[in-house]
Design a protein around this motif. Structure first.
Motif, PDB file in Angstrom:
ATOM      1  N   THR A  59     -33.528  24.938  23.379  1.00  0.00           N
ATOM      2  CA  THR A  59     -32.803  24.537  22.164  1.00  0.00           C
ATOM      3  C   THR A  59     -32.485  23.055  22.104  1.00  0.00           C
ATOM      4  N   GLY A  60     -32.568  22.343  23.252  1.00  0.00           N
ATOM      5  CA  GLY A  60     -32.182  20.933  23.297  1.00  0.00           C
ATOM      6  C   GLY A  60     -30.688  20.727  23.334  1.00  0.00           C
ATOM      7  N   LYS A  61     -29.920  21.803  23.551  1.00  0.00           N
ATOM      8  CA  LYS A  61     -28.462  21.708  23.538  1.00  0.00           C
ATOM      9  C   LYS A  61     -27.903  21.373  24.909  1.00  0.00           C
ATOM     10  N   PHE A  62     -26.733  20.705  24.876  1.00  0.00           N
ATOM     11  CA  PHE A  62     -26.028  20.350  26.107  1.00  0.00           C
ATOM     12  C   PHE A  62     -25.494  21.601  26.801  1.00  0.00           C
ATOM     13  N   LEU A  63     -25.694  21.689  28.125  1.00  0.00           N
ATOM     14  CA  LEU A  63     -25.226  22.836  28.894  1.00  0.00           C
ATOM     15  C   LEU A  63     -23.987  22.516  29.717  1.00  0.00           C
ATOM     16  N   ARG A  64     -24.109  21.526  30.609  1.00  0.00           N
ATOM     17  CA  ARG A  64     -22.991  21.214  31.506  1.00  0.00           C
ATOM     18  C   ARG A  64     -23.201  19.837  32.138  1.00  0.00           C
ATOM     19  N   GLY A  65     -22.132  19.326  32.692  1.00  0.00           N
ATOM     20  CA  GLY A  65     -22.205  18.082  33.439  1.00  0.00           C
ATOM     21  C   GLY A  65     -21.921  18.335  34.913  1.00  0.00           C
ATOM     22  N   MET A  66     -22.337  17.408  35.743  1.00  0.00           N
ATOM     23  CA  MET A  66     -22.076  17.524  37.170  1.00  0.00           C
ATOM     24  C   MET A  66     -20.667  17.036  37.465  1.00  0.00           C
ATOM     25  N   LYS A  67     -19.915  17.813  38.242  1.00  0.00           N
ATOM     26  CA  LYS A  67     -18.525  17.487  38.533  1.00  0.00           C
ATOM     27  C   LYS A  67     -18.429  16.457  39.658  1.00  0.00           C
ATOM     28  N   GLY A  68     -17.444  15.568  39.517  1.00  0.00           N
ATOM     29  CA  GLY A  68     -17.184  14.589  40.567  1.00  0.00           C
ATOM     30  C   GLY A  68     -18.179  13.468  40.648  1.00  0.00           C
ATOM     31  N   SER A  69     -18.887  13.187  39.560  1.00  0.00           N
ATOM     32  CA  SER A  69     -19.917  12.141  39.601  1.00  0.00           C
ATOM     33  C   SER A  69     -19.554  10.903  38.808  1.00  0.00           C
TER      34      SER A  69
ATOM     35  N   LEU B 299     -25.616  13.032  47.689  1.00  0.00           N
ATOM     36  CA  LEU B 299     -24.753  14.009  47.036  1.00  0.00           C
ATOM     37  C   LEU B 299     -25.590  15.173  46.536  1.00  0.00           C
ATOM     38  N   VAL B 300     -25.101  16.402  46.761  1.00  0.00           N
ATOM     39  CA  VAL B 300     -25.837  17.600  46.388  1.00  0.00           C
ATOM     40  C   VAL B 300     -24.948  18.486  45.531  1.00  0.00           C
ATOM     41  N   TRP B 301     -25.453  18.919  44.350  1.00  0.00           N
ATOM     42  CA  TRP B 301     -24.711  19.782  43.438  1.00  0.00           C
ATOM     43  C   TRP B 301     -25.424  21.120  43.269  1.00  0.00           C
ATOM     44  N   ASP B 302     -24.646  22.146  42.960  1.00  0.00           N
ATOM     45  CA  ASP B 302     -25.186  23.433  42.561  1.00  0.00           C
ATOM     46  C   ASP B 302     -25.558  23.358  41.075  1.00  0.00           C
ATOM     47  N   VAL B 303     -26.782  23.716  40.730  1.00  0.00           N
ATOM     48  CA  VAL B 303     -27.263  23.587  39.363  1.00  0.00           C
ATOM     49  C   VAL B 303     -26.515  24.517  38.405  1.00  0.00           C
ATOM     50  N   GLU B 304     -26.259  25.750  38.803  1.00  0.00           N
ATOM     51  CA  GLU B 304     -25.650  26.734  37.915  1.00  0.00           C
ATOM     52  C   GLU B 304     -24.199  26.409  37.583  1.00  0.00           C
ATOM     53  N   THR B 305     -23.435  25.942  38.562  1.00  0.00           N
ATOM     54  CA  THR B 305     -22.004  25.710  38.346  1.00  0.00           C
ATOM     55  C   THR B 305     -21.660  24.243  38.125  1.00  0.00           C
ATOM     56  N   GLY B 306     -22.492  23.341  38.594  1.00  0.00           N
ATOM     57  CA  GLY B 306     -22.174  21.923  38.510  1.00  0.00           C
ATOM     58  C   GLY B 306     -21.239  21.462  39.604  1.00  0.00           C
ATOM     59  N   ASN B 307     -20.932  22.331  40.564  1.00  0.00           N
ATOM     60  CA  ASN B 307     -20.015  21.982  41.652  1.00  0.00           C
ATOM     61  C   ASN B 307     -20.710  21.126  42.702  1.00  0.00           C
ATOM     62  N   LEU B 308     -19.969  20.156  43.241  1.00  0.00           N
ATOM     63  CA  LEU B 308     -20.478  19.304  44.306  1.00  0.00           C
ATOM     64  C   LEU B 308     -20.483  20.085  45.613  1.00  0.00           C
ATOM     65  N   LEU B 309     -21.647  20.203  46.240  1.00  0.00           N
ATOM     66  CA  LEU B 309     -21.784  20.992  47.468  1.00  0.00           C
ATOM     67  C   LEU B 309     -21.655  20.141  48.727  1.00  0.00           C
ATOM     68  N   GLN B 310     -22.276  18.967  48.739  1.00  0.00           N
ATOM     69  CA  GLN B 310     -22.283  18.139  49.939  1.00  0.00           C
ATOM     70  C   GLN B 310     -22.207  16.655  49.600  1.00  0.00           C
ATOM     71  N   LYS B 311     -21.510  15.908  50.477  1.00  0.00           N
ATOM     72  CA  LYS B 311     -21.524  14.440  50.475  1.00  0.00           C
ATOM     73  C   LYS B 311     -21.882  14.026  51.895  1.00  0.00           C
ATOM     74  N   ILE B 312     -23.103  13.571  52.090  1.00  0.00           N
ATOM     75  CA  ILE B 312     -23.610  13.255  53.433  1.00  0.00           C
ATOM     76  C   ILE B 312     -23.699  11.744  53.565  1.00  0.00           C
ATOM     77  N   ASN B 313     -22.902  11.199  54.466  1.00  0.00           N
ATOM     78  CA  ASN B 313     -22.731   9.750  54.573  1.00  0.00           C
ATOM     79  C   ASN B 313     -23.674   9.136  55.609  1.00  0.00           C
ATOM     80  N   PHE B 314     -24.164   7.922  55.270  1.00  0.00           N
ATOM     81  CA  PHE B 314     -25.012   7.153  56.189  1.00  0.00           C
ATOM     82  C   PHE B 314     -24.541   5.697  56.195  1.00  0.00           C
ATOM     83  N   SER B 315     -24.725   5.040  57.341  1.00  0.00           N
ATOM     84  CA  SER B 315     -24.354   3.627  57.438  1.00  0.00           C
ATOM     85  C   SER B 315     -25.443   2.723  56.878  1.00  0.00           C
ATOM     86  N   ASP B 316     -26.666   3.234  56.793  1.00  0.00           N
ATOM     87  CA  ASP B 316     -27.789   2.479  56.219  1.00  0.00           C
ATOM     88  C   ASP B 316     -28.168   3.061  54.863  1.00  0.00           C
TER      89      ASP B 316
END
Length: 492
Positions: free
Chosen positions: A251-261, A295-312
């Motif tokens: 339909t081209g309609k808006f579904l959801r946004g990613m949370k915490g971004s 950063l990793v999100w769940d597609v269905e809910t838009g919830n943030l699943l992981q924040k994996i930190n690197f120094s480089d």
């Protein structure tokens, strides 16, 4: 007495005349030999040979205009007369992908579409794309490849064939962003009015449109490929808040946004092969120590699943099909596996000297291909992370990541300026594949004439003076280095 004297005088005259008579004959002999006419006959051939007309300068005069043509500015009117004389290298690296059965491995450059044997590195198939393509999708049966260009044109290539591609989609309007779905059956296009349209690639028909509501009150920075039901946009709304949004293809309609971004400045978004998660790279400069995160999100809910930190910094990443796992190319040159369930990284391997442009994991999760900015595609066996083969692509334009800090985030650019030339076109300067020196190329033979001295840090961009005497380069520490083009030595 007078008479005798007169007679004697006459006799003397007669005797004198008789004694002088032979003298005229002796004097006449030279004229009888007529040496002058004989000598005049010898130069006669000179005028008859007429060498001057033979060496006439007229041909030289007619050739002069061709040898020195008047420079002509390239325009719309004369662009059709342009012809390629010769080409150096294979353009720039774009993408790597795998055949469904794990062989061959495909590489897309700005010039070619190629297939290589991953075990031997042998070239199995090559075709010129004609125009730069930004993305490729290999069909499920491995028999065809679909590519899409920046202007939204979709082409269908038969693997192993030298026949021209079939045009599946040719937009009639100016396109700003374009992408193919993971299957290659759908194309999403966004024009300069921010109108999003979804197309069935197989039929060429428009399926849906959102009439310019792609990002409410904002701008679109990227368009992300996904499954055949959802596509993603990444942009910024009012107050520079980031908006990562999902849209329904039907339909081209808006579904959801990613949370915490909203304040994480996430770029380089990608969706997992099964469409369950979406991930991106965040680069923040809130403190004195930059922060790099996957950063990793769940597609269905838009919830943030992981924040994996690197120094480089993270150059790019690739999902493992059928697993909650990904591989990341890190700025220190290593490739690091990451468990997306736990967020824990594993041991690194690889040690590339330049940035990794694209990575892909084979469908069985057994092999990984990493296309580097140095023009080398490295193939690894993921069972033991061993290097199987290095495939030399001979690229002519390498990529250098460049970072600069914003208010609280880090902007990352890919620098492609790897070529310089003088005003007369007698020399071409290119960055070497490892970006540690500048090579001067003879445009007539495409051979390296001279190289500059090696530097301590990789070079990001180069330029050549108009007279061709000086080369300038900027390295990764923002230092400007000047070289003598004649010797390759450092000028300043």
């Amino acid at each position: 007495m007078k008479f005798k004297i007169m007679i004697l005088f006459l006799m003397v005259i007669v005797l004198a005349a008789c004694s002088q008579a032979p003298e005229p004959i002796a004097q006449v002999e030279p004229p009888t030999a007529t040496p002058l006419p004989a000598n005049t006959a010898t130069p006669t051939p000179l005028p008859s040979a007429t060498p001057l007309p033979t060496n006439t300068p007229e041909p030289t005069a007619t050739f002069t205009p061709t040898a020195t043509p008047v420079p002509e500015t390239i325009s719309v009117e004369n662009a059709s007369r342009l012809q390629m004389v010769r080409r150096y290298g294979s353009g720039q690296m774009i993408q790597t992908a795998w055949s469904p059965d794990g062989s061959p491995v495909y590489v897309l450059t700005s010039i070619h579409l190629r297939a290589y044997d991953p075990q031997t590195g042998d070239l199995a198939w090559e075709v010129e794309t004609g125009s730069p393509q930004k993305q490729m999708v290999v069909s499920a049966d491995g028999k065809t490849i679909r590519t899409i260009s920046a202007d939204g044109m979709v082409l269908l290539w038969e693997v192993g064939s030298q026949q021209p591609p079939k045009t599946l989609l040719a937009p009639q309007e100016r396109i700003e962003l374009s992408t193919l779905s993971l299957s290659g059956d759908r194309a999403v296009l966004i024009n300069f009015d921010k109108k999003s349209t979804v197309w069935d690639v197989n039929t060429g028909k428009e399926l849906a449109s959102n009439d310019g509501a792609s990002v409410p009150m904002g701008i679109i920075g990227a368009l992300v490929s996904s499954g055949d039901s959802v596509f993603w946009t990444n942009g910024f709304g009012s107050g520079q808040s980031q908006q990562i949004q999902a849209w329904e293809i039907a339909t081209g309609k808006f579904l959801r946004g990613m949370k915490g971004s909203s304040q994480l400045y996430v770029t380089q978004l990608a969706v997992s092969p099964d469409g369950s998660v979406i991930a991106g790279i965040s680069r923040l400069a809130v403190t004195s120590q930059p922060s790099y995160e996957l950063l990793v999100w769940d597609v269905e809910t838009g919830n943030l699943l992981q924040k994996i930190n690197f120094s480089d910094d993270i150059h790019t990443f690739a999902f493992v099909p059928g697993q909650r796992k990904a591989y990341l190319a890190i700025d220190n040159g290593t490739i690091v596996p990451v468990d997306l369930e736990t967020g824990k990284p594993g041991g690194g391997f690889g040690r590339s000297k330049t940035a990794v442009i694209s990575m892909a994991v084979s469908a069985d999760g057994a092999k990984l291909s990493a296309a580097g900015a140095d023009g080398i595609v490295r193939v690894f066996d993921l069972a033991n992370n061993d290097l199987i083969h290095e495939i030399e692509m001979d690229v002519s334009l390498s990529v250098a990541p460049y970072e600069t800090s914003g208010e609280n985030y880090i902007l990352r650019y890919d620098l492609y300026n790897g070529i310089g030339t003088d005003q007369d076109g007698k020399s071409i300067a290119v960055l070497s594949h490892d970006r540690m020196k500048i090579d001067l190329i003879d445009p007539a033979t495409l051979k390296i004439k001279k190289s500059t001295n090696f530097t301590m840090l990789p070079l990001d961009t180069i330029a050549m003076s108009q007279d061709g005497k000086v080369l300038a380069a900027a390295d990764s520490a923002n230092q400007i280095i000047l070289y003598h083009a004649s010797s390759g030595g450092i000028k300043n």
